[in-house]
Design a protein around this motif. Structure first.
Motif, short mmCIF file in Angstrom:
data_model
loop_
_atom_site.label_atom_id
_atom_site.label_comp_id
_atom_site.label_asym_id
_atom_site.label_seq_id
_atom_site.Cartn_x
_atom_site.Cartn_y
_atom_site.Cartn_z
N ARG A 468 0.83 -1.19 0.00
CA ARG A 468 0.00 0.00 0.00
C ARG A 468 0.88 1.26 0.00
O ARG A 468 0.58 2.23 -0.69
CB ARG A 468 -0.92 0.00 1.22
CG ARG A 468 -1.99 1.08 1.15
CD ARG A 468 -2.94 0.98 2.33
NE ARG A 468 -4.02 1.95 2.19
CZ ARG A 468 -4.65 2.52 3.20
NH1 ARG A 468 -4.32 2.22 4.43
NH2 ARG A 468 -5.63 3.38 3.00
N ALA A 469 1.93 1.27 0.79
CA ALA A 469 2.82 2.42 0.83
C ALA A 469 3.46 2.68 -0.54
O ALA A 469 3.60 3.83 -0.96
CB ALA A 469 3.91 2.18 1.89
N LYS A 470 3.81 1.63 -1.25
CA LYS A 470 4.39 1.78 -2.58
C LYS A 470 3.41 2.43 -3.54
O LYS A 470 3.76 3.32 -4.33
CB LYS A 470 4.83 0.43 -3.14
CG LYS A 470 6.11 -0.12 -2.54
CD LYS A 470 6.49 -1.45 -3.17
CE LYS A 470 7.82 -1.96 -2.65
NZ LYS A 470 8.19 -3.27 -3.24
N ARG A 471 2.15 1.99 -3.51
CA ARG A 471 1.13 2.56 -4.41
C ARG A 471 0.93 4.04 -4.12
O ARG A 471 0.81 4.86 -5.04
CB ARG A 471 -0.18 1.79 -4.25
CG ARG A 471 -0.16 0.37 -4.80
CD ARG A 471 -1.58 -0.19 -4.92
NE ARG A 471 -2.27 -0.23 -3.64
CZ ARG A 471 -2.23 -1.25 -2.80
NH1 ARG A 471 -1.51 -2.33 -3.12
NH2 ARG A 471 -2.89 -1.22 -1.67
N LEU A 472 0.88 4.38 -2.86
CA LEU A 472 0.65 5.78 -2.49
C LEU A 472 1.83 6.65 -2.88
O LEU A 472 1.65 7.76 -3.40
CB LEU A 472 0.39 5.88 -0.99
CG LEU A 472 -0.90 5.23 -0.48
CD1 LEU A 472 -0.92 5.17 1.04
CD2 LEU A 472 -2.12 5.99 -1.00
N ALA A 473 3.04 6.18 -2.65
CA ALA A 473 4.22 6.96 -2.97
C ALA A 473 4.39 7.15 -4.48
O ALA A 473 4.89 8.18 -4.94
CB ALA A 473 5.47 6.29 -2.41
N ALA A 474 3.94 6.17 -5.25
CA ALA A 474 4.05 6.27 -6.72
C ALA A 474 3.22 7.42 -7.28
O ALA A 474 3.54 7.94 -8.35
CB ALA A 474 3.64 4.95 -7.37
N GLU A 475 2.18 7.83 -6.55
CA GLU A 475 1.32 8.91 -7.04
C GLU A 475 2.05 10.24 -7.16
O GLU A 475 1.66 11.10 -7.93
CB GLU A 475 0.11 9.05 -6.11
CG GLU A 475 -0.82 7.85 -6.13
CD GLU A 475 -1.98 7.99 -5.16
OE1 GLU A 475 -2.09 9.10 -4.56
OE2 GLU A 475 -2.74 7.02 -4.97
#
Length: 478
Positions: A468-475
């Motif tokens: 989840r942290a990876k998806r959010l940071a990719a934004e």
């Protein structure tokens, strides 16, 4: 016999159906009691009440609050892309000329002020800084890059309130307490003065907000923005400057970290409060209302709430559009929620000591004051820690805690016998969980909707929801 001459009662079928009755030639009219008229009257009553009720009336505040919530639910959140692009600002500022910082302290915490000043970067754009307290004096500090110590005056905001507005309240307990502190300071009895500060310093603090802004406006009437902060509040200048240059100071603006319900929604003082010139001018110009609120400060617990009441009386509501920008926690313990990973971050608060303030100043000193806004997701980088999205999936930190102090807003599970089991509780709630922490001695598993940079925690094992942290940071390309 024609259809219109049938006696329906005689044949047992009741009265004549409406479709066979001759139509009346009288035109139908809307009569009182019909739904459309009732709705129209209700709308007229609401509009009339809205026009006549005071701005701080509970009914009016309830309507305003629910309309705001409805608007937030129906409309997409406003874009914050402007905080990161290179486009010219909408309302350019000369920060040294146009911005005043008001640092609120007290006799018992005055040692924090030198640390606050020394934590400023060498390239700081703040030129005018006004320190307010419950006593008069001076503070000495080592300015960044300066060859010798400098002196800054401290203004007695509580004394100003008593002298200018509270002559009729000389016998009030809070006024007497101020006089006791002033007497101890005058006699040089440091131990007694500090004892008074510990006993009732928080009461005197509530009297500084209105009088501090009043004194600031009298001394600096041409500023475009007034920033009111505690002596343990750190301001992230590049983020703050981006925000202020995006907004028009000619409009009444009241910004900060929201606390409280719809009846008294106010900006948390420790997270920092930003007020436009138009808002402060309206506040100070309301002489009758201001006098009544100075009297109310004698019994108020929180001065930041009293400030909100004063502004609400004038129709100035807290603007929560930028609420995520203001933060009431120190950097390592700031709760990074899902909607904040890519959001700008303008303040920190609640440092445990003056040295902790100086330390954060060193960590953030290399941020260019005219550079890009700092985002919450860069906190790990500022502390030399690996970002959660850079941690291999499933890797946990032994002796560390990414959750922080437990409270009622997190999920706490008892009888959990292993860190792996705690992690699975987080995975089963992957859409809500951001981090987990397992306390081996207590057998407790804490699952939170946020993650923090964290701190050493012997006996604990902790981890983050890495996918989840990876998806959010990719934004935002972190």
């Amino acid at each position: 016999m024609t259809a219109t001459s049938i006696d329906w009662n005689r044949v047992g079928m009741g009265p004549q159906p409406a479709r066979l009755r001759p139509r009346s030639r009288r035109k139908l009219r809307w009569l009182p009691g019909r739904p459309a008229v009732g709705l129209g009257l209700a709308a007229a009553v609401v509009l009339l009440l809205w026009a006549l009720l005071p701005y701080d009336n509970t009914l009016r505040l309830a309507v305003w609050w629910n309309a705001k919530r409805l608007r937030e639910a129906l409309l997409p959140a406003p874009s914050e892309r402007w905080a990161h692009d290179d486009a010219p600002p909408r309302h350019p500022l000369d920060v040294g000329r146009d911005v005043l910082v008001i640092v609120k302290t007290g006799y018992g915490t005055r040692d924090r002020v030198p640390a606050w000043l020394e934590a400023l970067p060498e390239a700081s754009r703040f030129r005018d800084i006004m320190v307010i307290a419950d006593s008069e004096g001076d503070v000495m500090f080592a300015a960044p890059g300066a060859p010798e110590e400098q002196k800054l005056h401290v203004y007695d905001a509580v004394g100003h309130s008593i002298r200018q507005h509270l002559a009729a309240f000389r016998g009030h307990p809070r006024v007497r307490k101020y006089q006791q502190l002033a007497e101890a300071i005058y006699r040089g009895d440091e131990a007694l003065a500090l004892q008074h500060c510990r006993a009732f310093g928080w009461e005197l603090d509530a009297m500084k907000f209105l009088s501090g802004l009043e004194m600031a406006y009298q001394k600096y009437p041409d500023k475009q923005w007034y920033l009111l902060v505690d002596d343990d509040t750190y301001l992230v200048q590049p983020t703050l400057f981006r925000l202020l240059q995006h907004l028009d100071p000619r409009r009444p603006r009241y910004l900060g970290n929201p606390v409280g319900d719809f009846r008294a929604r106010f900006a948390h003082g420790g997270s920092g409060i930003a007020l436009s010139r138009a808002a402060v001018a309206r506040l100070v110009g309301d002489r009758r209302g201001l006098a009544a609120l100075h009297a109310a400060s004698l019994d108020e617990t929180w001065g930041d709430r009293l400030l909100a009441r004063a502004l609400l009386r004038l129709g100035v509501h807290l603007d929560e559009t930028y609420a995520r920008w203001f933060n009431g926690e120190p950097p390592a313990l700031a709760r990074v929620r899902a909607d904040r990973v890519c959001a700008p971050l303008a303040s920190f608060h609640k440092f445990p000591s003056p040295d902790a303030m100086r330390d954060v100043g060193r960590r953030f000193r290399d941020l260019p004051v005219d550079g890009e806004a700092l985002v919450w997701g860069r906190l790990w980088e500022m502390h030399g820690r690996p970002a959660p999205w850079a941690v291999p999936d499933g890797e946990a930190a032994d002796g560390w805690d990414y959750v922080g102090l437990p409270d009622e807003s997190m999920l706490t599970l008892g009888g959990v016998g292993a860190a792996a089991a705690c992690r699975r509780h987080c995975e089963r709630r992957s859409r809500a969980c951001m981090a987990w922490s397992w306390d081996a001695a207590a057998g407790l598993c804490h699952v939170s909707a946020w993650m923090t940079v964290g701190e050493p925690a012997p006996g604990k094992v902790s981890g983050v929801n890495v996918p989840r942290a990876k998806r959010l940071a990719a934004e935002c390309g972190l």
